[in-house]
Design a protein around this motif. Sequence first.
Motif, mmCIF file in Angstrom:
data_model
loop_
_atom_site.group_PDB
_atom_site.id
_atom_site.type_symbol
_atom_site.label_atom_id
_atom_site.label_comp_id
_atom_site.label_asym_id
_atom_site.label_seq_id
_atom_site.Cartn_x
_atom_site.Cartn_y
_atom_site.Cartn_z
ATOM 1 N N THR A 1 16.711 -6.557 -107.205
ATOM 2 C CA THR A 1 17.643 -5.980 -106.240
ATOM 3 C C THR A 1 18.351 -4.818 -106.935
ATOM 4 N N MET A 2 18.469 -3.706 -106.227
ATOM 5 C CA MET A 2 19.140 -2.532 -106.787
ATOM 6 C C MET A 2 20.398 -2.242 -105.988
ATOM 7 N N GLY A 3 21.434 -1.850 -106.707
ATOM 8 C CA GLY A 3 22.689 -1.541 -106.036
ATOM 9 C C GLY A 3 23.262 -0.225 -106.513
ATOM 10 N N TRP A 4 24.032 0.391 -105.644
ATOM 11 C CA TRP A 4 24.840 1.549 -106.010
ATOM 12 C C TRP A 4 26.312 1.135 -105.954
ATOM 13 N N PHE A 5 27.044 1.537 -106.978
ATOM 14 C CA PHE A 5 28.462 1.273 -107.085
ATOM 15 C C PHE A 5 29.155 2.592 -107.399
ATOM 16 N N ARG A 6 30.463 2.596 -107.274
ATOM 17 C CA ARG A 6 31.212 3.777 -107.665
ATOM 18 C C ARG A 6 32.567 3.377 -108.208
ATOM 19 N N GLN A 7 33.100 4.256 -109.035
ATOM 20 C CA GLN A 7 34.405 4.004 -109.622
ATOM 21 C C GLN A 7 35.185 5.304 -109.678
#
Length: 123
Positions: A33-39
Amino acid sequence: QVQLVESGGGLVQAGGSLRLSCAASIRTFRDYTMGWFRQAPGKEREFVAGIRWSGAIIYYADSVKGRFTISRDNAKNTVYLQMNSLKPEDTAVYYCAASKEYEGSRVREYDYWGQGTQVTVAS
């Protein structure tokens, strides 16, 4: 050794678009499973979007629904994040992440992380 390398970030005017890419050096990429996150500065890392190995979308954060699209190409070991109608509040470092067993939005459940790519949206 798993490596994730993001690219495609940059400076864009509000209302513009960017396409982020994440190239993965994972032998069995299609199992993850691949995810995109941001900070954003001073804020916690947050989930943006996730996609299962099959291409089925996990879900999008409410703040990006209708504007961002996640996709993957298992033949190229790459996951993408198409970002349209960008807003200044989308400004952040964007990270991709991979998980072998978990399918969801919790940051701590992802096993591997890229270095991140900066996205800056000017008003």
